[in-house]
Design a protein around this motif. Structure first.
Motif, PDB file in Angstrom:
ATOM      1  N   ALA A   1     -45.549  14.582  -0.060  1.00  0.00           N
ATOM      2  CA  ALA A   1     -46.641  13.942   0.688  1.00  0.00           C
ATOM      3  C   ALA A   1     -47.934  14.748   0.683  1.00  0.00           C
ATOM      4  CB  ALA A   1     -46.181  13.643   2.115  1.00  0.00           C
TER       5      ALA A   1
ATOM      6  N   HIS B   1     -43.804   8.047 -11.127  1.00  0.00           N
ATOM      7  CA  HIS B   1     -43.136   7.731  -9.860  1.00  0.00           C
ATOM      8  C   HIS B   1     -44.090   6.885  -9.013  1.00  0.00           C
ATOM      9  CE1 HIS B   1     -40.637  11.754  -9.964  1.00  0.00           C
ATOM     10  NE2 HIS B   1     -40.829  11.256 -11.166  1.00  0.00           N
TER      11      HIS B   1
ATOM     12  N   ALA C   1     -39.153   3.996  -8.788  1.00  0.00           N
ATOM     13  CA  ALA C   1     -39.558   3.396  -7.509  1.00  0.00           C
ATOM     14  C   ALA C   1     -38.885   4.142  -6.360  1.00  0.00           C
ATOM     15  CB  ALA C   1     -39.165   1.926  -7.485  1.00  0.00           C
ATOM     16  N   VAL C   2     -39.682   4.784  -5.519  1.00  0.00           N
ATOM     17  CA  VAL C   2     -39.113   5.537  -4.389  1.00  0.00           C
ATOM     18  C   VAL C   2     -39.830   5.225  -3.080  1.00  0.00           C
ATOM     19  CG1 VAL C   2     -38.189   7.539  -5.636  1.00  0.00           C
ATOM     20  CG2 VAL C   2     -40.572   7.548  -4.915  1.00  0.00           C
ATOM     21  N   THR C   3     -39.143   5.542  -2.017  1.00  0.00           N
ATOM     22  CA  THR C   3     -39.732   5.390  -0.689  1.00  0.00           C
ATOM     23  C   THR C   3     -40.889   6.376  -0.521  1.00  0.00           C
ATOM     24  OG1 THR C   3     -37.583   4.791   0.178  1.00  0.00           O
ATOM     25  CG2 THR C   3     -39.201   5.540   1.774  1.00  0.00           C
ATOM     26  N   GLY C   4     -40.635   7.627  -0.888  1.00  0.00           N
ATOM     27  CA  GLY C   4     -41.654   8.667  -0.734  1.00  0.00           C
ATOM     28  C   GLY C   4     -41.309   9.599   0.399  1.00  0.00           C
ATOM     29  N   ASP C   5     -41.640  10.874   0.188  1.00  0.00           N
ATOM     30  CA  ASP C   5     -41.402  11.858   1.249  1.00  0.00           C
ATOM     31  C   ASP C   5     -42.244  11.515   2.470  1.00  0.00           C
ATOM     32  OD1 ASP C   5     -39.640  13.647  -0.122  1.00  0.00           O
ATOM     33  OD2 ASP C   5     -41.337  14.324  -1.326  1.00  0.00           O
TER      34      ASP C   5
ATOM     35  N   ALA D   1     -34.237   6.351  -7.176  1.00  0.00           N
ATOM     36  CA  ALA D   1     -33.869   7.724  -6.817  1.00  0.00           C
ATOM     37  C   ALA D   1     -32.437   7.795  -6.291  1.00  0.00           C
ATOM     38  CB  ALA D   1     -34.827   8.244  -5.763  1.00  0.00           C
ATOM     39  N   PHE D   2     -31.806   8.904  -6.582  1.00  0.00           N
ATOM     40  CA  PHE D   2     -30.439   9.145  -6.113  1.00  0.00           C
ATOM     41  C   PHE D   2     -30.419  10.539  -5.499  1.00  0.00           C
ATOM     42  CE2 PHE D   2     -26.076  10.624  -7.894  1.00  0.00           C
ATOM     43  CZ  PHE D   2     -25.491  10.531  -6.635  1.00  0.00           C
TER      44      PHE D   2
ATOM     45  N   VAL E   1     -26.282  14.931   0.120  1.00  0.00           N
ATOM     46  CA  VAL E   1     -26.136  14.370   1.463  1.00  0.00           C
ATOM     47  C   VAL E   1     -24.726  14.655   1.965  1.00  0.00           C
ATOM     48  CG1 VAL E   1     -27.843  12.521   1.270  1.00  0.00           C
ATOM     49  CG2 VAL E   1     -25.547  12.151   0.389  1.00  0.00           C
TER      50      VAL E   1
ATOM     51  N   ALA F   1     -24.606   7.359   0.083  1.00  0.00           N
ATOM     52  CA  ALA F   1     -25.649   7.419  -0.958  1.00  0.00           C
ATOM     53  C   ALA F   1     -25.283   6.490  -2.114  1.00  0.00           C
ATOM     54  CB  ALA F   1     -25.825   8.853  -1.443  1.00  0.00           C
TER      55      ALA F   1
ATOM     56  N   LYS G   1     -29.405  -0.713  -4.862  1.00  0.00           N
ATOM     57  CA  LYS G   1     -30.575  -0.615  -5.756  1.00  0.00           C
ATOM     58  C   LYS G   1     -30.297  -1.345  -7.073  1.00  0.00           C
ATOM     59  CE  LYS G   1     -32.613   3.475  -3.643  1.00  0.00           C
ATOM     60  NZ  LYS G   1     -32.839   4.914  -3.648  1.00  0.00           N
TER      61      LYS G   1
ATOM     62  N   ILE H   1     -32.326   8.498 -11.226  1.00  0.00           N
ATOM     63  CA  ILE H   1     -32.727   9.884 -11.452  1.00  0.00           C
ATOM     64  C   ILE H   1     -32.374  10.623 -10.157  1.00  0.00           C
ATOM     65  CG2 ILE H   1     -34.621  11.424 -12.040  1.00  0.00           C
ATOM     66  CD1 ILE H   1     -36.080   9.127 -13.315  1.00  0.00           C
ATOM     67  N   SER H   2     -31.690  11.760 -10.312  1.00  0.00           N
ATOM     68  CA  SER H   2     -31.187  12.392  -9.082  1.00  0.00           C
ATOM     69  C   SER H   2     -32.008  13.606  -8.658  1.00  0.00           C
ATOM     70  CB  SER H   2     -29.721  12.798  -9.270  1.00  0.00           C
ATOM     71  OG  SER H   2     -29.620  14.128  -9.734  1.00  0.00           O
ATOM     72  N   GLN H   3     -31.884  13.914  -7.387  1.00  0.00           N
ATOM     73  CA  GLN H   3     -32.404  15.186  -6.863  1.00  0.00           C
ATOM     74  C   GLN H   3     -31.649  16.290  -7.597  1.00  0.00           C
ATOM     75  OE1 GLN H   3     -34.860  15.374  -4.960  1.00  0.00           O
ATOM     76  NE2 GLN H   3     -34.719  14.270  -3.022  1.00  0.00           N
TER      77      GLN H   3
HETATM   78  C1  LIG Z   1     -35.841  11.652  -8.600  1.00  0.00           C
HETATM   79  C2  LIG Z   1     -36.651  11.625  -7.362  1.00  0.00           C
HETATM   80  C3  LIG Z   1     -38.028  11.540  -7.451  1.00  0.00           C
HETATM   81  C4  LIG Z   1     -38.803  11.519  -6.310  1.00  0.00           C
HETATM   82  N1  LIG Z   1     -40.150  11.424  -6.441  1.00  0.00           N
HETATM   83  C5  LIG Z   1     -40.924  11.402  -5.341  1.00  0.00           C
HETATM   84  C6  LIG Z   1     -42.338  11.289  -5.465  1.00  0.00           C
HETATM   85  O1  LIG Z   1     -42.871  11.167  -6.558  1.00  0.00           O
HETATM   86  N2  LIG Z   1     -43.074  11.302  -4.342  1.00  0.00           N
HETATM   87  C7  LIG Z   1     -42.510  11.424  -3.106  1.00  0.00           C
HETATM   88  O2  LIG Z   1     -43.230  11.445  -2.126  1.00  0.00           O
HETATM   89  N3  LIG Z   1     -41.180  11.530  -2.972  1.00  0.00           N
HETATM   90  C8  LIG Z   1     -40.376  11.524  -4.057  1.00  0.00           C
HETATM   91  N4  LIG Z   1     -39.028  11.633  -3.917  1.00  0.00           N
HETATM   92  C9  LIG Z   1     -38.483  11.825  -2.594  1.00  0.00           C
HETATM   93  C10 LIG Z   1     -37.974  10.540  -2.011  1.00  0.00           C
HETATM   94  O3  LIG Z   1     -38.967   9.574  -1.866  1.00  0.00           O
HETATM   95  C11 LIG Z   1     -37.390  10.854  -0.659  1.00  0.00           C
HETATM   96  O4  LIG Z   1     -36.384  11.797  -0.830  1.00  0.00           O
HETATM   97  C12 LIG Z   1     -36.834   9.644   0.059  1.00  0.00           C
HETATM   98  O5  LIG Z   1     -36.479   9.975   1.361  1.00  0.00           O
HETATM   99  C13 LIG Z   1     -35.610   9.107  -0.658  1.00  0.00           C
HETATM  100  O6  LIG Z   1     -36.101   8.339  -1.646  1.00  0.00           O
HETATM  101  P1  LIG Z   1     -35.468   6.977  -2.027  1.00  0.00           P
HETATM  102  O7  LIG Z   1     -36.461   6.183  -2.693  1.00  0.00           O
HETATM  103  O8  LIG Z   1     -34.167   7.251  -2.713  1.00  0.00           O
HETATM  104  O9  LIG Z   1     -35.173   6.375  -0.616  1.00  0.00           O
HETATM  105  P2  LIG Z   1     -34.201   5.292  -0.177  1.00  0.00           P
HETATM  106  O10 LIG Z   1     -32.892   5.331  -0.857  1.00  0.00           O
HETATM  107  O11 LIG Z   1     -34.953   4.031  -0.165  1.00  0.00           O
HETATM  108  O12 LIG Z   1     -34.011   5.802   1.288  1.00  0.00           O
HETATM  109  C14 LIG Z   1     -34.947   5.495   2.264  1.00  0.00           C
HETATM  110  C15 LIG Z   1     -34.567   6.081   3.576  1.00  0.00           C
HETATM  111  O13 LIG Z   1     -33.182   6.104   3.820  1.00  0.00           O
HETATM  112  C16 LIG Z   1     -32.716   7.412   4.002  1.00  0.00           C
HETATM  113  N5  LIG Z   1     -31.469   7.616   3.270  1.00  0.00           N
HETATM  114  C17 LIG Z   1     -31.349   7.761   1.931  1.00  0.00           C
HETATM  115  N6  LIG Z   1     -30.056   7.984   1.597  1.00  0.00           N
HETATM  116  C18 LIG Z   1     -29.358   7.941   2.748  1.00  0.00           C
HETATM  117  C19 LIG Z   1     -27.985   8.104   3.054  1.00  0.00           C
HETATM  118  N7  LIG Z   1     -27.086   8.379   2.125  1.00  0.00           N
HETATM  119  N8  LIG Z   1     -27.620   7.987   4.352  1.00  0.00           N
HETATM  120  C20 LIG Z   1     -28.533   7.720   5.289  1.00  0.00           C
HETATM  121  N9  LIG Z   1     -29.848   7.574   5.054  1.00  0.00           N
HETATM  122  C21 LIG Z   1     -30.267   7.698   3.819  1.00  0.00           C
HETATM  123  C22 LIG Z   1     -33.766   8.290   3.422  1.00  0.00           C
HETATM  124  O14 LIG Z   1     -33.811   9.508   4.128  1.00  0.00           O
HETATM  125  C23 LIG Z   1     -35.006   7.495   3.615  1.00  0.00           C
HETATM  126  O15 LIG Z   1     -35.568   7.725   4.862  1.00  0.00           O
HETATM  127  C24 LIG Z   1     -38.208  11.623  -5.031  1.00  0.00           C
HETATM  128  C25 LIG Z   1     -36.818  11.706  -4.944  1.00  0.00           C
HETATM  129  C26 LIG Z   1     -36.040  11.684  -6.076  1.00  0.00           C
HETATM  130  C27 LIG Z   1     -34.565  11.743  -5.974  1.00  0.00           C
END
Ligand SMILES: Cc1cc2nc3c(=O)[nH]c(=O)nc-3n(C[C@H](O)[C@H](O)[C@H](O)COP(=O)(O)OP(=O)(O)OC[C@H]3O[C@@H](n4cnc5c(N)ncnc54)[C@H](O)[C@@H]3O)c2cc1C
Ligand code: MET
Ligand SMILES: [Zn+2]
Length: 616
Positions: free
Chosen positions: A360, A384, A412-416, A466-467, A471, A477, A484, A493-495
């Protein structure tokens, strides 16, 4: 006599806005609660409309349903608020006007705003109060979502024989947001038993008249229109409407010429507008024949985006593939970034991934840098996209821009969350969830916008999701990954993973998935970096062995680098046979480290080929 009987022979004049009128008087809380708190105020408005010439008035209940009242903590007062509204309107009408019980649409552009089940429950509660208290008809108004209106209309039709007026709202002349032509939508509503069909709100009289030019006179039902006073303007934080009542009155004649028999006003209209309508309409008989304007539809040419290379998800499904993240700079100095990109290209990556303001914090827009690396360095970019920074308008426009630039690999991600970034107070948009963003992109791939309009071209995005395997409950997850996939994700693509044993666990949990995974690996740069990851990043735990190895490097940067690379190589070894896709994350612009790891992977692949040749 009854509204419908009257409409057979003449035009009826309805009232104008309630909400925006109250708003213009300074009320900016829940308009419907005033039925309980200040009933006289509502009575006066009804009386003013009747005085102006309204023969049909509506209860102050537009948002008096469970779902909308819950925003004000008033969800337990649905019955009281509606019952009070009906009593007020009936008293004010005093036999001089018909009283319509108004029920407003809940969904706007987003279907996810409420599920159909929630809408049904909420609608029924409000409807039963109307039926219990007694009204002269029902006004279902401001429905953007045709499915929603059809659902509630069916419920109402089953429950009552009262006249039902069903009105849609449109963004664009003669087309609903899902692309249904207005004429078709009104026909469907008539077929479902609406007695009066029409439209209200959103557009002013000009556009509403234009829209009606394409609508034939219904076979059985009557037409209605409640236009806004004008298009809205936004001044000093308030929505303002042009209020030339005279003009509105003149436009009412045009509505009548299109066959409208129930004419009222929506947002921005006042008793003055209704008075003007009465003056212009008085004495005019309804029309019984009309020439319908045939819409000149542009041929919907839907071409596919040109594509020279297979998508990443197609590549990784079949063979080894390496993508590397190199985040765009936080300053305007792009030298290191471009050098890094070049070095990674030479090392042989399949794509360069660029985060969207990760953590962010603002960086140079990844779309701009993606265009530069693509056009100037011949690198395939993977961009991203977060739901955090762009609203629905911005997201769709961004995606259309990416298509125009020929950038077709996206994540496609939610975003930090913003609270961890440079601007902790910044607004997070989240118009869409990551699931919905994936669906939106897939819809563009069908050549259709979010609101259902044709794009005349199909985009060709390959969509990663994102994966996060770091957790506590991996099962949860994985459920998100399955969801998705249902929304259209092509791959994951995973963390980063920092524990060799974890790869097997992740593999076992994900091997049933139909989509491939790029598994994340990030080299550690120092002991400090290792300790931060271990202690401060949720879900990430490093083994004691790794932390000790890094600690032994002390402040020797070169030694730490070599150790970090060695650890990452062991992680690659552990992941190699389990996952085709390797996603390397470049830490702190240290692309010298990721270049070494890309070379290592290629070397490993070459060795494998060699070994196979020997054993054969
Ligand atoms: C490969 C990769 C690239 C990324 N790139 C970016 C970037 O470019 N910019 C950026 O700002 N962020 C980035 N992120 C971070 C990401 O947006 C955050 O980590 C986000 O909280 C999870 O992304 P998501 O799209 O998978 O969320 P989602 O799967 O849509 O999850 C959304 C919400 O649910 C929660 N959640 C997810 N998994 C679980 C679970 N197992 N149990 C309970 N709650 C859960 C999350 O904390 C989040 O609040 C990236 C993450 C990854 C893995
Ligand atoms: C938001 S559309 C208008 C709803 C209702 N008819 C009112 O005037 O308050
Ligand atoms: Zn309105």
């Amino acid at each position: 006599m009854g509204i419908l009987k009257e409409l057979q022979n003449r035009i009826l004049i309805a009232d104008g806005a309630m909400g925006t009128l109250l708003y213009s008087f300074g009320v900016d809380y829940c308009f419907e609660e005033l039925n309980l708190l200040q009933p006289d105020r509502i009575t006066k408005i009804h009386e003013a409309y009747i005085e102006a010439g309204a023969e049909v008035i509506q209860t102050n209940t537009y948002g008096a349903n469970y779902l909308k009242l819950a925003r004000y903590g008033l969800e337990d007062q649905v019955k009281d608020i509606n019952a009070a509204a009906i009593k007020i309107a009936k008293k004010a009408a005093n036999g001089k006007a018909y009283v319509l019980g108004t029920l407003g649409g809940i969904r706007s552009i987003k279907k996810s705003a409420a599920t159909i089940e929630e809408i049904k429950r909420s609608f029924r509660e409000q409807l039963y109060t109307f039926l219990l208290e007694g009204v002269d008809g029902l006004l279902l108004e401001t429905f953007y979502d045709l499915d929603e209106l059809k659902t509630v209309l069916q419920i109402a039709r089953k429950e009552t024989e009262l006249p039902i007026i069903a009105q849609v709202s449109i963004h664009e002349v003669a087309v609903l947001q899902d692309g249904t032509p207005l004429a078709d939508a009104l026909k469907q509503l008539e077929d479902l038993g609406a007695d009066v069909v029409g439209l209200n709100c959103r557009l002013g009289p000009h556009h509403i008249t234009k829209a009606l030019e394409e609508v034939p006179l219904p076979e059985r039902a009557f037409l209605s229109a409640y236009p806004n006073a004008s298009l809205p303007d936004y001044i000093d934080g308030r929505l303002i409407y042009e209020s030339d009542a005279e003009y509105f009155g003149e436009c009412a004649v045009n509505l009548r010429n299109q066959g409208v028999r129930l004419i009222g006003g929506c947002c921005g209209t006042t008793p003055r507008h209704i008075k003007a309508v009465r003056e212009k309409i008085q004495g005019l008989a309804p029309i019984t024949y009309k020439e319908v304007k045939v819409k000149q539809t542009e041929p919907t040419v839907t071409v596919l985006s040109k594509r020279n290379k297979p998508h990443l998800h197609e590549i990784v499904a079949k063979e080894r593939s390496v993508i590397v993240e190199l985040d765009t700079p936080k300053t305007l100095n792009t030298t290191s970034f471009l050098e890094g990109a070049k070095a990674l290209k030479e090392a042989g990556i399949d794509a360069l991934t660029m985060a969207d303001n990760s953590l962010a914090s603002p960086r140079i827009c990844n779309m701009a840098m993606a265009a530069i690396v693509k056009n100037e360095l011949g690198i395939r970019p993977l961009v991203h996209i977060t739901c955090r920074d762009r609203n629905l308008i911005g997201l769709q426009s961004h995606l259309m821009g990416l298509d125009a630039l020929g950038i077709d690999q996206v994540l496609a991600v939610t975003g930090d969350p913003t609270k961890i970034g440079d601007f902790p107070g910044a607004t997070s948009v989240y118009d869409l969830s990551s699931f919905e963003l994936i669906s939106l992109i897939k819809q563009l791939n069908e050549g259709i916008t979010f609101s259902g309009k044709p794009l005349q071209k199909k985009t060709s995005f390959s969509v990663a999701a994102a994966f996060n395997p770091n957790v506590r409950h991996l099962d949860k997850a994985i459920k998100r990954l399955e969801k998705k996939i249902k929304h259209g994700a092509d791959y994951f693509i995973s963390q980063p993973i920092f524990d060799e044993k974890k790869f097997l666990e992740v593999y076992e949990h994900t091997k049933h998935l139909s989509k491939p995974i790029y598994i994340g690996i990030m080299p550690i740069v120092s002991s400090q970096n290792a300790e931060f990851l271990h202690n401060e990043v949720p879900g990430i735990k490093l083994t004691d062995e790794i932390r000790e190895k890094m600690a032994r490097c002390g402040s020797d940067r070169e030694k730490a680098k070599m150790e970090g690379i060695a650890i990452a190589k062991s992680l690659i070894d552990a992941a190699f046979d389990l996952f085709n896709g390797i996603y390397l994350i470049t830490p702190f612009m240290r692309y010298d480290m990721t270049v070494k790891l890309v070379q290592y992977i290629h070397q490993k692949c070459a060795n494998r080929v060699q070994e196979r040749k020997i054993t054969n």
